[in-house]
Design a protein around this motif. Structure first.
Motif, PDB file in Angstrom:
ATOM      1  N   LEU A 124       0.820  -1.210   0.000  1.00 18.97           N
ATOM      2  CA  LEU A 124       0.000   0.000   0.000  1.00 18.97           C
ATOM      3  C   LEU A 124       0.852   1.259   0.000  1.00 18.97           C
ATOM      4  O   LEU A 124       0.515   2.253  -0.641  1.00 18.97           O
ATOM      5  CB  LEU A 124      -0.924  -0.007   1.215  1.00 18.97           C
ATOM      6  N   LEU A 125       1.966   1.209   0.702  1.00 15.54           N
ATOM      7  CA  LEU A 125       2.830   2.385   0.788  1.00 15.54           C
ATOM      8  C   LEU A 125       3.447   2.742  -0.558  1.00 15.54           C
ATOM      9  O   LEU A 125       3.859   3.886  -0.772  1.00 15.54           O
ATOM     10  CB  LEU A 125       3.935   2.145   1.823  1.00 15.54           C
ATOM     11  N   GLN A 126       3.514   1.792  -1.478  1.00 18.88           N
ATOM     12  CA  GLN A 126       4.023   2.099  -2.820  1.00 18.88           C
ATOM     13  C   GLN A 126       3.171   3.173  -3.485  1.00 18.88           C
ATOM     14  O   GLN A 126       3.639   3.932  -4.326  1.00 18.88           O
ATOM     15  CB  GLN A 126       4.016   0.844  -3.698  1.00 18.88           C
ATOM     16  N   GLY A 127       1.885   3.232  -3.098  1.00 20.16           N
ATOM     17  CA  GLY A 127       0.980   4.212  -3.692  1.00 20.16           C
ATOM     18  C   GLY A 127       0.936   5.524  -2.938  1.00 20.16           C
ATOM     19  O   GLY A 127       0.079   6.372  -3.221  1.00 20.16           O
ATOM     20  N   GLY A 128       1.812   5.707  -1.958  1.00 20.22           N
ATOM     21  CA  GLY A 128       1.887   6.973  -1.243  1.00 20.22           C
ATOM     22  C   GLY A 128       1.016   7.066  -0.012  1.00 20.22           C
ATOM     23  O   GLY A 128       0.771   8.154   0.504  1.00 20.22           O
ATOM     24  N   CYS A 129       0.501   5.930   0.493  1.00 18.68           N
ATOM     25  CA  CYS A 129      -0.291   5.954   1.721  1.00 18.68           C
ATOM     26  C   CYS A 129       0.574   6.368   2.910  1.00 18.68           C
ATOM     27  O   CYS A 129       1.799   6.228   2.891  1.00 18.68           O
ATOM     28  CB  CYS A 129      -0.887   4.577   1.998  1.00 18.68           C
ATOM     29  N   ASN A 130      -0.081   6.872   3.955  1.00 13.28           N
ATOM     30  CA  ASN A 130       0.615   7.155   5.204  1.00 13.28           C
ATOM     31  C   ASN A 130       0.934   5.833   5.911  1.00 13.28           C
ATOM     32  O   ASN A 130       0.387   4.783   5.542  1.00 13.28           O
ATOM     33  CB  ASN A 130      -0.250   8.036   6.098  1.00 13.28           C
ATOM     34  N   PRO A 131       1.821   5.849   6.933  1.00  7.06           N
ATOM     35  CA  PRO A 131       2.121   4.619   7.663  1.00  7.06           C
ATOM     36  C   PRO A 131       0.848   3.906   8.113  1.00  7.06           C
ATOM     37  O   PRO A 131      -0.121   4.532   8.544  1.00  7.06           O
ATOM     38  CB  PRO A 131       2.935   5.125   8.858  1.00  7.06           C
ATOM     39  N   ILE A 132       0.851   2.590   7.989  1.00  6.91           N
ATOM     40  CA  ILE A 132      -0.339   1.775   8.190  1.00  6.91           C
ATOM     41  C   ILE A 132      -0.142   0.859   9.388  1.00  6.91           C
ATOM     42  O   ILE A 132       0.923   0.265   9.566  1.00  6.91           O
ATOM     43  CB  ILE A 132      -0.616   0.954   6.919  1.00  6.91           C
ATOM     44  N   ILE A 133      -1.192   0.727  10.204  1.00  5.20           N
ATOM     45  CA  ILE A 133      -1.193  -0.177  11.341  1.00  5.20           C
ATOM     46  C   ILE A 133      -2.214  -1.282  11.081  1.00  5.20           C
ATOM     47  O   ILE A 133      -3.327  -1.018  10.633  1.00  5.20           O
ATOM     48  CB  ILE A 133      -1.549   0.569  12.643  1.00  5.20           C
TER      49      ILE A 133
END
Length: 223
Positions: free
Chosen positions: A171-180
């Motif tokens: 998901l972070l590849q698409g520029g999302c913020n840090p995920i929990i």
């Protein structure tokens, strides 16, 4: 809850995600492995480190991880319907891992699973980078001897852990913020031994508001 089984455990600092709490996949695995077949684990609170926690199971097949004042996680049996792509080669996973975004910036650099600040043999050092095909991320993984359990196979809680963080990096590849991690559903079909050239890959599935869904798969050396 009418308790049928119970046990006490502590989450050691080695198995942290954020610095002050347990890695979500690892904690989910500690609870989910008590169920036969696919299990859904919902994290209700950050899993505390070095505290007595209580695992309780009841006749309905549900399990709870409880702290002194609150429920940390709950698990129940579910059906898992997930289309899983074929395994990629170990060399493809290595090539993808070289582009791991966490080498540049990492919200939790000491994460047990994907933290680049963890030494070999301490953290899992799974570093998922983008596949050249554009179909998510992948990483190689050679499990350390310290992860072995029954019959000298990697313990299931570490297999759950290995499935967790790659999903976030997909998901972070698409520029999302840090995920929990909030909810994890997993099923273990086989086994992996320490020293195997395993691979893991993950791919986005969908988004609704602040919630994101992602699939991940861990493959043994044979695929």
């Amino acid at each position: 809850m009418s308790t049928e089984e119970s046990s006490i455990l502590k989450i050691l600092p080695r198995f942290r995600g954020p610095d002050q709490s347990g890695n979500g996949g690892y904690v989910s695995g500690l609870l989910g492995q008590h169920l036969n077949g696919p299990a859904e684990v919902v994290l209700r609170a950050p899993p505390p480190l070095n505290r007595d926690l209580f695992i309780e199971g009841d006749r309905s097949g549900k399990w709870v991880l409880r702290g002194p004042t609150q429920i940390v996680a709950e698990a129940k049996p579910v059906e898992l319907d997930l289309e899983v792509p074929e395994a990629i080669s170990f060399s493809e996973a290595q090539e993808a891992s070289a582009q791991y975004l966490g080498f540049q910036s990492h919200p939790y650099p000491h994460c047990f699973v994907c933290g680049p600040s963890r030494a070999g043999g301490d953290g899992l050092r799974i570093f998922p980078g983008p596949l050249s095909s554009g179909q998510g991320v992948a990483a190689p993984w050679i499990p350390d001897e310290s992860l072995a359990a029954h019959r000298h196979l990697v313990a299931e809680e570490f297999l759950w852990a290995a499935l967790d963080c790659p999903g976030a990096w997909a998901l972070l590849q698409g520029g999302c913020n840090p995920i929990i991690l909030g909810t994890m559903i997993a099923q273990i079909h086989g086994s992996i031994s320490p020293g195997d050239n395993a691979t893991v890959r993950a791919w986005p599935i969908g988004t609704q508001g602040r919630k994101h869904w992602v699939g991940s798969a861990l493959y043994s050396e044979s695929g």
